[in-house]
Design an enzyme around this catalytic site. Structure first.
Site, PDB file in Angstrom:
ATOM      1  CB  CYS A  20      -0.922  -0.020   1.222  1.00 11.79           C
ATOM      2  SG  CYS A  20      -1.765  -1.612   1.427  1.00 11.79           S
TER       3      CYS A  20
HETATM    4  C1  BEZ Z   1      -1.616  -6.286   1.352  1.00 11.12           C
HETATM    5  O1  BEZ Z   1      -0.904  -5.316   1.141  1.00 11.12           O
HETATM    6  O2  BEZ Z   1      -2.135  -6.886   0.407  1.00 11.12           O
HETATM    7  C2  BEZ Z   1      -1.883  -6.732   2.749  1.00 11.12           C
HETATM    8  C3  BEZ Z   1      -1.342  -6.014   3.790  1.00 11.12           C
HETATM    9  C4  BEZ Z   1      -1.602  -6.415   5.098  1.00 11.12           C
HETATM   10  C5  BEZ Z   1      -2.393  -7.510   5.349  1.00 11.12           C
HETATM   11  C6  BEZ Z   1      -2.945  -8.216   4.293  1.00 11.12           C
HETATM   12  C7  BEZ Z   1      -2.696  -7.832   2.986  1.00 11.12           C
END
Ligand code: BEZ
Length: 132
Positions: A20
């Site tokens: 993200c």
């Molecule tokens: C992700 O960036 O896809 C993610 C981040 C934290 C927990 C689960 C997925």
């Protein structure tokens, strides 16, 4: 917020998490001028982290100064669950699946939806821009 505007909304599984912070959010920071030139009035980033975390992520990432509004869906992931886009139920925290959408508030319609079920890249700003 969307009522009289065209809004780009993107949601991420977690503030400060690698994918993200390194890809999804920067893609929308970089795309602000082009999104605006294509009629998007406002970009909103949503995660189920609490409001203090979202404020800190927006500030330290440069996203808030870059014009993105950071909103918390931290109260029982109410929006995320209503959209049917929650994950991790029963775990440490309920998270949002990664997605992006273009909402036309004037007509009240989600004009375009970009799911990470296809690929994470599908939700990044270049993918959104390519469909505007
Ligand atoms: C992700 O960036 O896809 C993610 C981040 C934290 C927990 C689960 C997925």
């Amino acid at each position: 917020l969307a009522k009289h505007n065209k809004v780009a909304i993107f949601a991420v599984p977690g503030a400060f998490t690698p994918g993200c912070s390194k890809s999804h959010l920067p893609s929308f920071i970089d795309a602000q001028d082009e999104l605006k030139s294509k009629g998007v009035d406002l970009t909103i980033c949503i995660a189920t982290n609490d409001a203090y975390v979202m404020e800190a992520w927006g500030r330290t990432s440069g996203g808030a100064d870059g014009g993105i509004m950071f909103l918390s869906d931290g109260k029982d992931a109410e929006l995320t669950r209503a959209l049917g886009l929650s994950m991790g139920e029963g775990g440490v925290m309920v998270r949002s699946k990664r997605y992006s959408m273009i909402v036309d508030g004037k007509s009240g319609v989600v004009e375009k939806y970009f799911s990470a079920d296809e690929s994470s890249e599908n939700t990044w700003a270049p993918s959104v821009l390519s469909k505007l």
